[in-house]
Write an enzyme that holds these catalytic residues in place. Structure first.
Site, PDB file in Angstrom:
ATOM      1  N   TYR A 160      14.067 -10.343  -3.785  1.00 59.89           N
ATOM      2  CA  TYR A 160      13.711  -9.892  -2.238  1.00 59.89           C
ATOM      3  C   TYR A 160      12.864 -11.007  -1.576  1.00 59.89           C
ATOM      4  CZ  TYR A 160      12.206  -7.415   1.783  1.00 59.89           C
ATOM      5  OH  TYR A 160      12.118  -7.059   3.210  1.00 59.89           O
ATOM      6  N   ASP A 213       5.603 -10.451   3.142  1.00 62.03           N
ATOM      7  CA  ASP A 213       5.995  -9.345   2.101  1.00 62.03           C
ATOM      8  C   ASP A 213       6.224  -9.639   0.695  1.00 62.03           C
ATOM      9  OD1 ASP A 213       6.585  -6.895   1.081  1.00 62.03           O
ATOM     10  OD2 ASP A 213       8.010  -6.305   2.727  1.00 62.03           O
ATOM     11  N   HIS A 215       6.437  -7.439  -1.722  1.00 58.43           N
ATOM     12  CA  HIS A 215       7.609  -6.238  -1.933  1.00 58.43           C
ATOM     13  C   HIS A 215       7.133  -5.780  -3.312  1.00 58.43           C
ATOM     14  CE1 HIS A 215      11.437  -4.087  -1.076  1.00 58.43           C
ATOM     15  NE2 HIS A 215      10.811  -4.350   0.088  1.00 58.43           N
ATOM     16  N   GLU A 239       1.524  -8.470   2.329  1.00 61.00           N
ATOM     17  CA  GLU A 239       2.024  -7.077   2.381  1.00 61.00           C
ATOM     18  C   GLU A 239       2.612  -6.499   0.802  1.00 61.00           C
ATOM     19  OE1 GLU A 239       5.362  -6.271   5.203  1.00 61.00           O
ATOM     20  OE2 GLU A 239       6.137  -4.429   3.906  1.00 61.00           O
ATOM     21  N   GLU A 265       4.452   1.779   3.212  1.00 59.51           N
ATOM     22  CA  GLU A 265       5.920   2.105   3.926  1.00 59.51           C
ATOM     23  C   GLU A 265       6.558   2.936   2.984  1.00 59.51           C
ATOM     24  OE1 GLU A 265       7.565  -1.988   3.905  1.00 59.51           O
ATOM     25  OE2 GLU A 265       8.875  -1.451   2.441  1.00 59.51           O
ATOM     26  N   ARG A 286       1.044   1.052   6.708  1.00 59.24           N
ATOM     27  CA  ARG A 286       2.338   0.735   7.162  1.00 59.24           C
ATOM     28  C   ARG A 286       3.244   2.096   7.120  1.00 59.24           C
ATOM     29  NH1 ARG A 286       5.284  -2.791   8.187  1.00 59.24           N
ATOM     30  NH2 ARG A 286       6.653  -3.012   6.568  1.00 59.24           N
TER      31      ARG A 286
HETATM   32  C1  CS2 Z   1      10.638  -4.002   3.741  1.00 61.96           C
HETATM   33  C2  CS2 Z   1      11.730  -2.920   3.844  1.00 61.96           C
HETATM   34  O1  CS2 Z   1      10.691  -4.183   5.922  1.00 61.96           O
HETATM   35  C3  CS2 Z   1       9.970  -4.390   5.157  1.00 61.96           C
HETATM   36  O2  CS2 Z   1       8.800  -4.588   5.031  1.00 61.96           O
HETATM   37  O3  CS2 Z   1       9.903  -3.786   2.672  1.00 61.96           O
HETATM   38  O4  CS2 Z   1      12.880  -3.666   4.448  1.00 61.96           O
HETATM   39  C4  CS2 Z   1      12.138  -2.142   2.946  1.00 61.96           C
HETATM   40  O5  CS2 Z   1      12.880  -3.247   1.832  1.00 61.96           O
HETATM   41  C5  CS2 Z   1      13.409  -1.309   3.085  1.00 61.96           C
HETATM   42  O6  CS2 Z   1      12.920  -0.433   4.388  1.00 61.96           O
HETATM   43  C6  CS2 Z   1      13.807  -0.408   1.932  1.00 61.96           C
HETATM   44  O7  CS2 Z   1      14.628   0.610   2.493  1.00 61.96           O
HETATM   45 MG    MG Z   2       7.715  -4.153   3.155  1.00 58.54          MG
END
Ligand code: CS2
Ligand code: MG
Length: 406
Positions: A160, A213, A215, A239, A265, A286
């Site tokens: 990612y 990010d 992730h 992030e 998130e 987030r």
């Molecule tokens: C990511 C997201 O935008 C972000 O910060 O972490 O795009 C995430 O991968 C997706 O929303 C997952 O559905």
């Molecule tokens: Mg994210």
């Protein structure tokens, strides 16, 4: 005033948006977003099978009581599926409230605290050169903040944080396919990423706000060391350094670095965020109005965060429909502790036709519409063009086959 009917629609241009429409006996309707990326049918079924039958006959103006009815009234609480379903209902009820009052929602929250809300774009590149072109592209368009995701040389297979294959590739698979697999190597990532920040700072100067990010890919000690190393590049935020399940991991990271941390998130309720907010283990929260239970619940999280000098940075990946982006735009206009909004141009003609609105972006700032309610509509005729397509997030393994965090 009574709710007479409610319907759920799934689909959209390249996305399975879950849209709820609530009708009333006053002829006013409201719309809400219940999209849970790659699990879209679940909140939709929860709404259809369990929640909508209870909604019929309720007074839509009592949005607080309706929220409590579903949340407190459920024996099994929280979780992204339930909270996305409550979120959709809550947004629709606030939309109705605004339309009754004839006011844009931010007025009902306490008015505007700012003219435009700062947003960040996603700059990506398979290579550093590509990333630099991508940053330049956003800077030319007037963006004041960009998120940097760059390909890591020799990374076995995508990942990612590498941005390989472009952004959208990393949100979902193609229709019909099973999950893609990525092979991840934290050491290669940790060695390469600081050069990326150094180069981008050198080219674009000190004013551009840079975000990144991680992730959820690092272990706590790795994240602490990484944060310490990149402090000199003055990031706006780092992030999701570690998986969100373990809020205590942030204590170790905090002890070692002052790099601002953004997280949340994948959090669904104030109870999920409570430890990290109260211990001031993060700088930006987030959560999103979709899967954190709608406007009613996210306002509580924003208020709690404000007590601890934590700013907002709502999730705004393309998985959110323009309805939740509108709800967040109203919160962003009001929140005294607003920080930044993630913003990906959804803006295809098809998407604008499905969700018409007057919200707009100008010079890196997002301006909220003055139309009553959420200020976004849903075109049911357009909606007939779309249907549900099953898609998945990729899965991640280490080189020896161990499962890792997407
Ligand atoms: C990511 C997201 O935008 C972000 O910060 O972490 O795009 C995430 O991968 C997706 O929303 C997952 O559905
Ligand atoms: Mg994210």
């Amino acid at each position: 005033m009574k709710i007479t009917n409610a319907e759920v629609f799934i689909g959209g241009p390249g996305k399975n948006y879950v849209t709820l429409k609530i009708m009333t006996d006053a002829g006013i309707y409201g719309i809400g977003d219940g999209t849970l990326n790659t699990r879209e049918t679940l909140p939709a079924e929860y709404l259809k099978e369990y929640l909508i039958p209870c909604l019929i006959g309720m007074d839509p103006r009592n949005s607080e009581d309706i929220w409590q009815y579903f949340y407190r009234g459920a024996y099994f609480r929280r979780g992204p599926i339930a909270m996305a379903a409550y979120g959709a209902i809550d947004m629709a009820l606030w939309d109705i409230k605004g339309k009754i009052a004839g006011l844009p929602l931010y007025q009902l929250f306490g008015g505007k605290s700012r003219d435009g809300a700062l947003v960040y774009a996603h700059a990506v590149g398979n290579t550093l050169d590509e990333l630099i072109d991508s940053v330049a592209h956003y800077v030319e368009q007037g963006y004041k903040a960009v998120r940097l995701q760059c390909g890591i040389p020799d990374m076995p297979e995508g990942g990612y944080a590498t941005g390989k294959g472009g952004d959208t590739k990393h949100f979902i698979t193609e229709y019909g396919a099973l999950p893609d697999q990525e092979i991840w190597d934290s050491e290669k990532y940790l060695r390469y990423m600081p050069n990326v920040f150094e180069k981008v700072r050198e080219i674009f100067g000190p004013d551009l706000k840079l975000l990144h990010d991680v992730h959820h890919r690092l272990r706590p000690r790795e994240a602490a060391a990484f944060g310490k190393e990149i402090e000199k590049y003055n990031l706006f935020w780092m992030e999701d350094p570690t998986p969100a399940d373990d809020q205590h991991a942030l204590r170790l990271i905090r002890q070692h670095t002052t790099v601002p941390i953004a997280i949340g998130e994948v959090f669904n309720s104030i109870w999920d965020c409570k430890t990290m907010i109260e211990e001031e283990l993060l700088d930006f929260i987030r959560v999103s109005v979709t899967y954190a239970g709608g406007i009613t619940h996210v306002r509580r999280i924003v208020e709690l965060a404000g007590l601890h000098s934590i700013r907002t940075g709502f999730h705004g990946a393309p998985s959110h429909s323009p309805i939740s982006m509108a709800a967040q735009a109203h919160l962003n206009a009001w929140a005294p502790n607003f920080g930044i909004q993630e913003y990906l141009v959804l803006g295809t003609e098809e998407c604008d036709a499905l969700f018409p609105s007057d919200h707009y972006l100008d010079n890196g700032l997002f301006y909220v519409s003055d139309a009553p309610g959420l200020g976004v509509d849903f075109d049911e005729t357009e909606a007939k063009r779309y249907s549900f397509d099953r898609r998945y997030h990729p899965i991640v393994r280490l080189e020896d086959g161990t499962m890792w965090n997407y």
